[in-house]
Design a protein around this motif. Sequence first.
Motif, PDB file in Angstrom:
ATOM      1  N   GLY A  81      -9.064  -4.791  -5.583  1.00  0.00           N
ATOM      2  CA  GLY A  81      -8.727  -4.450  -4.214  1.00  0.00           C
ATOM      3  C   GLY A  81      -9.946  -4.227  -3.342  1.00  0.00           C
ATOM      4  N   GLY A  82     -11.065  -3.959  -3.975  1.00  0.00           N
ATOM      5  CA  GLY A  82     -12.308  -3.709  -3.262  1.00  0.00           C
ATOM      6  C   GLY A  82     -13.399  -3.421  -4.265  1.00  0.00           C
ATOM      7  N   PHE A  83     -14.597  -3.214  -3.768  1.00  0.00           N
ATOM      8  CA  PHE A  83     -15.722  -2.979  -4.668  1.00  0.00           C
ATOM      9  C   PHE A  83     -16.821  -2.229  -3.938  1.00  0.00           C
ATOM     10  CE2 PHE A  83     -16.504  -6.852  -2.435  1.00  0.00           C
ATOM     11  CZ  PHE A  83     -17.851  -6.789  -2.108  1.00  0.00           C
ATOM     12  N   THR A  84     -17.672  -1.614  -4.709  1.00  0.00           N
ATOM     13  CA  THR A  84     -18.891  -0.995  -4.208  1.00  0.00           C
ATOM     14  C   THR A  84     -20.017  -1.398  -5.139  1.00  0.00           C
ATOM     15  OG1 THR A  84     -17.696   0.912  -3.330  1.00  0.00           O
ATOM     16  CG2 THR A  84     -20.049   1.202  -3.708  1.00  0.00           C
ATOM     17  N   VAL A  85     -21.124  -1.812  -4.595  1.00  0.00           N
ATOM     18  CA  VAL A  85     -22.314  -2.086  -5.396  1.00  0.00           C
ATOM     19  C   VAL A  85     -23.246  -0.899  -5.207  1.00  0.00           C
ATOM     20  CG1 VAL A  85     -24.305  -3.600  -5.739  1.00  0.00           C
ATOM     21  CG2 VAL A  85     -22.054  -4.576  -5.214  1.00  0.00           C
ATOM     22  N   ILE A  86     -23.673  -0.352  -6.340  1.00  0.00           N
ATOM     23  CA  ILE A  86     -24.570   0.811  -6.314  1.00  0.00           C
ATOM     24  C   ILE A  86     -25.840   0.483  -7.084  1.00  0.00           C
ATOM     25  CG2 ILE A  86     -22.663   2.461  -6.162  1.00  0.00           C
ATOM     26  CD1 ILE A  86     -23.238   3.070  -9.196  1.00  0.00           C
ATOM     27  N   ALA A 139       0.850  -1.195   0.000  1.00  0.00           N
ATOM     28  CA  ALA A 139       0.000   0.000   0.000  1.00  0.00           C
ATOM     29  C   ALA A 139       0.884   1.242   0.000  1.00  0.00           C
ATOM     30  CB  ALA A 139      -0.892  -0.013   1.242  1.00  0.00           C
ATOM     31  N   PRO A 140       0.353   2.348  -0.508  1.00  0.00           N
ATOM     32  CA  PRO A 140       1.123   3.591  -0.474  1.00  0.00           C
ATOM     33  C   PRO A 140       1.392   4.019   0.966  1.00  0.00           C
ATOM     34  CG  PRO A 140      -0.816   3.806  -1.881  1.00  0.00           C
ATOM     35  CD  PRO A 140      -0.932   2.501  -1.165  1.00  0.00           C
TER      36      PRO A 140
END
Length: 116
Positions: free
Chosen positions: A78-83, A15-16
Amino acid sequence: MKQYMLSIIQPDGPAPPPETLDPIMKKLDALNTEIREAGAWVFAGGLFPPDTATVVRVKDAEVLTTDGPYAEGKEHIGGFTVIQAEDLDAALEWARKYAEVITLPIEVRPMQYGTC
């Protein structure tokens, strides 16, 4: 309304550093508040690195499990969002905002139901 998955395409590697990541996370929190207030947020989640994955597959009627991601690559989800959004254009607008905030590519895919 239709649902869309916005996947964060993250490069492999560490990660940064906090001085880079902290301002991004602050902006991301603000964007997540905006999407919730707009009624578009369904759910989201971050993922551990791909080396934590376990792949399950059937070969010759035998179930095999292997450590690590299914495919080798230089990037991963790396991740997700469901909209939920009226249409693809509206989903793409949310994805644009995410890409601007986190400075990583966002893959947008419509969700399908009842066919699996």
